[in-house]
Scaffold this motif. Structure first.
Motif, short mmCIF file in Angstrom:
data_model
loop_
_atom_site.label_atom_id
_atom_site.label_comp_id
_atom_site.label_asym_id
_atom_site.label_seq_id
_atom_site.Cartn_x
_atom_site.Cartn_y
_atom_site.Cartn_z
N HIS A 139 0.84 -1.19 0.00
CA HIS A 139 0.00 0.00 0.00
C HIS A 139 0.88 1.25 0.00
CE1 HIS A 139 -3.27 2.75 0.85
NE2 HIS A 139 -4.14 1.74 0.78
N GLN A 140 0.71 2.11 -1.01
CA GLN A 140 1.53 3.31 -1.16
C GLN A 140 1.14 4.40 -0.17
OE1 GLN A 140 4.15 3.99 -2.88
NE2 GLN A 140 4.17 2.94 -4.86
N GLY A 141 -0.04 4.26 0.46
CA GLY A 141 -0.48 5.31 1.37
C GLY A 141 0.00 5.15 2.80
N ASN A 142 0.99 4.30 3.03
CA ASN A 142 1.51 4.05 4.37
C ASN A 142 2.61 5.07 4.67
OD1 ASN A 142 2.58 3.05 6.75
ND2 ASN A 142 2.49 0.92 6.11
N SER A 143 2.25 6.15 5.33
CA SER A 143 3.22 7.20 5.63
C SER A 143 4.29 6.71 6.59
CB SER A 143 2.52 8.42 6.21
OG SER A 143 1.84 8.09 7.41
N LYS A 144 3.90 5.84 7.54
CA LYS A 144 4.86 5.34 8.52
C LYS A 144 5.97 4.54 7.84
CE LYS A 144 3.40 4.03 12.52
NZ LYS A 144 2.81 3.27 13.65
N ALA A 145 5.65 3.84 6.76
CA ALA A 145 6.67 3.05 6.06
C ALA A 145 7.74 3.96 5.47
CB ALA A 145 6.03 2.19 4.97
N ILE A 146 7.33 5.09 4.88
CA ILE A 146 8.31 6.02 4.31
C ILE A 146 9.10 6.69 5.43
CG2 ILE A 146 8.61 8.09 2.89
CD1 ILE A 146 6.08 7.33 1.40
N TRP A 147 8.42 7.05 6.53
CA TRP A 147 9.11 7.68 7.66
C TRP A 147 10.17 6.75 8.23
CZ3 TRP A 147 11.06 8.25 12.33
CH2 TRP A 147 11.14 9.53 12.90
N ARG A 148 9.80 5.50 8.47
CA ARG A 148 10.74 4.56 9.06
C ARG A 148 11.88 4.22 8.10
NH1 ARG A 148 10.40 5.10 14.34
NH2 ARG A 148 8.29 4.78 15.13
N MET A 149 11.58 4.19 6.81
CA MET A 149 12.65 3.96 5.85
C MET A 149 13.67 5.10 5.90
SD MET A 149 12.48 3.52 1.70
CE MET A 149 11.34 2.14 1.75
N GLY A 150 13.16 6.33 5.99
CA GLY A 150 14.08 7.47 6.10
C GLY A 150 14.90 7.41 7.37
N GLN A 151 14.27 7.02 8.48
CA GLN A 151 14.99 6.90 9.75
C GLN A 151 16.08 5.86 9.65
OE1 GLN A 151 12.84 5.01 12.96
NE2 GLN A 151 13.71 6.41 14.49
N ALA A 152 15.75 4.70 9.06
CA ALA A 152 16.75 3.64 8.92
C ALA A 152 17.86 4.06 7.97
CB ALA A 152 16.07 2.36 8.43
N ALA A 153 17.52 4.79 6.93
CA ALA A 153 18.54 5.24 5.96
C ALA A 153 19.52 6.19 6.64
CB ALA A 153 17.86 5.92 4.78
N VAL A 154 19.04 7.06 7.54
CA VAL A 154 19.94 7.94 8.29
C VAL A 154 20.85 7.09 9.17
CG1 VAL A 154 20.07 9.72 10.06
CG2 VAL A 154 18.40 9.91 8.23
N GLY A 155 20.27 6.09 9.84
CA GLY A 155 21.09 5.24 10.70
C GLY A 155 22.18 4.52 9.94
N GLU B 276 23.58 5.74 7.38
CA GLU B 276 24.33 6.81 6.73
C GLU B 276 24.13 6.78 5.22
OE1 GLU B 276 28.40 6.86 8.04
OE2 GLU B 276 27.83 6.57 10.13
N ASN B 277 22.98 6.29 4.78
CA ASN B 277 22.61 6.34 3.37
C ASN B 277 21.76 7.60 3.19
OD1 ASN B 277 21.63 6.00 0.77
ND2 ASN B 277 21.32 3.80 1.00
N TYR B 278 22.43 8.75 3.11
CA TYR B 278 21.72 10.01 3.12
C TYR B 278 20.98 10.26 1.81
CZ TYR B 278 24.84 10.52 7.09
OH TYR B 278 25.51 10.30 8.26
N ASP B 279 21.44 9.68 0.72
CA ASP B 279 20.73 9.83 -0.55
C ASP B 279 19.31 9.28 -0.42
OD1 ASP B 279 23.05 10.88 -1.56
OD2 ASP B 279 23.72 8.99 -2.45
N LEU B 280 19.18 8.08 0.13
CA LEU B 280 17.86 7.49 0.31
C LEU B 280 17.05 8.27 1.34
CD1 LEU B 280 15.83 5.25 -0.26
CD2 LEU B 280 16.97 3.84 1.47
N ALA B 281 17.71 8.75 2.39
CA ALA B 281 17.00 9.51 3.43
C ALA B 281 16.42 10.80 2.86
CB ALA B 281 17.93 9.81 4.59
N TYR B 282 17.21 11.53 2.04
CA TYR B 282 16.71 12.75 1.41
C TYR B 282 15.51 12.45 0.52
CZ TYR B 282 20.49 15.88 2.86
OH TYR B 282 21.34 16.67 3.60
N LYS B 283 15.60 11.34 -0.21
CA LYS B 283 14.50 10.96 -1.10
C LYS B 283 13.24 10.67 -0.30
CE LYS B 283 12.73 9.84 -5.12
NZ LYS B 283 12.47 10.87 -6.16
N CYS B 284 13.38 9.98 0.83
CA CYS B 284 12.22 9.69 1.68
C CYS B 284 11.58 10.98 2.18
CB CYS B 284 12.63 8.81 2.86
SG CYS B 284 13.04 7.12 2.41
#
Length: 587
Positions: free
Chosen positions: A355-371, A373-381
């Protein structure tokens, strides 16, 4: 032309006979496992256990330099080979085609020992390196293969005691710690090295691996491979890592999980989507206990809770299933053991596919990407989150973290198509101690379980259907290193850093009769409580160096609900009970 069933037996021998799961509830049988006996006879830690093909004999090797042969895993000691080995024994193997009369052994003395049991005759072959693993095949009864620490893979012809170096790793590469040969595809070999990468070789072309297996984020911290083993059908490989996790890889080309590719594709503008709101999400009564679990910070229990719901639900509501995956990511982001960031991204990808409408999934992906140190993915999230959910300002926290790292380079997990990522990962087993003999194995009639040991001295069995812990048994007073399943029965031989071997078998008595060690070897009523207590007592820092010590507990989406002080283990049981009784799941 052969009859259909006969031709299938010739082509696919493993598919011709129904498994035990066709007649019995194997989950029930596995949960009934109890320690039925303790084999005493060694004077040092037991490093190696091996059943013969029929499961009538169990061979053990120890630091006491002795090999012992036990009848059917009982205290009936048939043979004790004590005089030939000169140092610690790390591997034992019955030689195929010898009618179980020849057993091979190797270890610290840099020799391969060929022991003829009945006439008590033995001879040795010098290999000039510590022997970590001996493998053989029923289809090649006169050969065996040795994994040795000098970087060479040796093949032995036991008829003439001839040693050939089948392949040699580059001098810059790691030493060989373990290996496995695929019975279904006998030319395929997997090598466990003193690093995270597991190469697969076709021994007919030994110059280079045809496939490399490695967790997608393992460049960020150091792992070593303790144990590798193929599944019955040869299409999967289980890997136990020192400092890492138990993971399963698909060994078939084209089955590589393209996690980062999928993540970026899912972050593109969708044609249409409906945002998931709390008030339009079904089955609140099943999601409710999760909050109690997370308040207790028992993230492993929460992770398994969602896995069980996903495996047992009959109504395939995509919003509900998507939220379960993103909630699993929440547990991983809060737990923060090595590998959890990458695992969290994989869970978020699964959530967004549903489901594309899951905001928590994008938020958590960005959080994990920061952890990671994949900042490219984090910025995209962050960019996509603000575009899809403009009224939700919670993403500002991740943006602030990125601002603080603006001068740092992104350590993105590279998209490499020549290396295959894992498809399954199992949580709960500690493997931080400096041991080279910890193993994890497939278990069950259809390899539907995983069994392995842990630093905490317990034997753990996971259900592959749910991805969570099915049961946990105390097996040793120290590390539980070896858990060797019987080739045919639901039976396990276990050993660790003590001189005893413990046998676990199905037992249907309400109170199975055991000896004075009963308190030490029974199953845990609540394995999550024990694992949480054990982890809090450890002195080894389980958080990788790139993780910030301060981790946000909640994103402020709505008011925190007040809960009564009710035991969460009861809530878990009640929720599962409600789950099966609820009419909405009749489906």
């Amino acid at each position: 032309m052969l009859p259909t069933t006969l031709s299938q037996r010739e082509i696919e021998p493993t598919s011709s006979f129904p498994s035990v799961s066709a007649y019995f509830d194997e989950d029930y049988l596995v949960k009934s496992l109890r320690r039925t006996s303790v084999l005493n006879g060694h004077d040092g830690p037991v490093n190696a256990l091996r059943w013969n093909k029929k499961g009538t004999l169990l061979a053990s090797g120890s630091n006491d330099k002795k090999i012992k042969i036990w009848q059917n895993g009982t205290n009936n000691l048939l043979h004790s080979l004590e005089d030939d080995n000169l140092a610690n024994i790390f591997s034992v193997e019955f030689l195929p085609g010898s009618n179980d009369n020849v057993i091979l052994s190797g270890g610290d003395d840099k020799l391969l020992h060929i022991n003829h049991i009945e006439n008590n005759v033995s001879n040795t072959i010098s290999v000039d390196a510590i022997v970590r693993r001996i493998c053989s095949l029923e289809s090649e009864p006169n050969s065996c293969w040795l994994a040795t620490e000098d970087g060479h893979l040796r093949q032995i012809d036991t008829r003439i005691n001839e040693v050939n170096i089948l392949m040699s790793l580059p001098e810059s590469s790691a030493i060989i710690k373990t290996m496995a040969v695929c019975a279904e595809r006998p030319f395929i070999m997997a090598l466990g090295l003193d690093e995270a990468e597991v190469p697969l070789y076709d021994r007919r072309i030994p110059s280079r691996p045809f496939l490399k297996l490695k967790p997608g984020d393992s460049h960020t911290y150091e792992h070593k491979t303790n144990h590798v083993e193929f599944s019955k059908n040869g299409q999967e490989l289980i890997v136990n890592q020192l400092g890492g996790s138990i993971v399963i890889f698909d060994t078939q080309r084209g089955k590589n999980p393209q996690t980062l590719d999928d993540a970026y594709k899912l972050l593109e503008d969708p044609a249409e989507f409906e945002m998931i709101h709390r008030n339009n999400l079904p089955f609140e009564e099943l999601r409710h206990p999760r909050s109690h679990i997370l308040v207790e910070k028992n993230y492993l229990k929460g992770y398994d809770y969602y896995g069980e719901l996903m495996a047992t639900t009959k109504i395939r509501d995509l919003r509900f299933l998507s939220v379960l995956h993103s909630n699993r990511a929440t547990c991983l982001n809060e737990r923060l053991y090595p590998g959890d960031w990458w695992h969290s991204i994989k869970e978020c990808v699964k959530a967004l596919k549903l489901h594309q409408g899951n905001s928590k999934a994008i938020w958590r992906m960005g959080q994990a990407a920061v952890g990671m140190e994949n900042y490219d993915l984090a910025y995209k999230c962050c960019e996509v989150f603000k575009k899809r959910f403009p009224n939700d300002e919670s993403i500002s926290k991740i943006e602030k973290q990125l601002e603080q790292r603006s001068e740092l380079s992104s350590r993105a997990a590279r998209i490499r198509y020549d290396i295959m990522d894992y498809k399954e990962r199992y949580l709960g087993s500690y493997n931080k101690n400096n041991t080279n003999i910890r193993n994890a194995n497939f278990f069950g009639s259809n390899d539907q379980y995983i069994v392995g040991g842990s630093d905490c001295g317990s034997m753990i069995i996971w259900s592959r259907a749910t991805g969570g812990i099915l049961g946990m048994w105390k097996s040793t007073l120290k590390n539980a290193n070896i858990c060797e399943p019987h080739p045919e029965l639901l039976k396990i031989a276990a050993s660790g850093e003590d001189p005893h071997i413990r046998m676990f078998e199905c037992c249907f008595e309400e109170k199975p009769k055991r000896d004075e060690e009963e308190d030490n070897d029974g199953p845990y009523e609540d394995p999550y409580k024990y694992l949480k207590e054990y982890s809090s007592q450890r002195t080894i820092n389980l958080v990788p160096v790139y993780v910030e010590p301060e981790v946000e507990q909640r994103q402020g989406r709505g008011r925190r609900r007040r809960f009564t002080k009710k035991d969460s283990s009861n809530l878990f049981a009640e929720a599962i009970s409600q789950y099966f009784q609820s009419k909405v799941f009749d489906g």
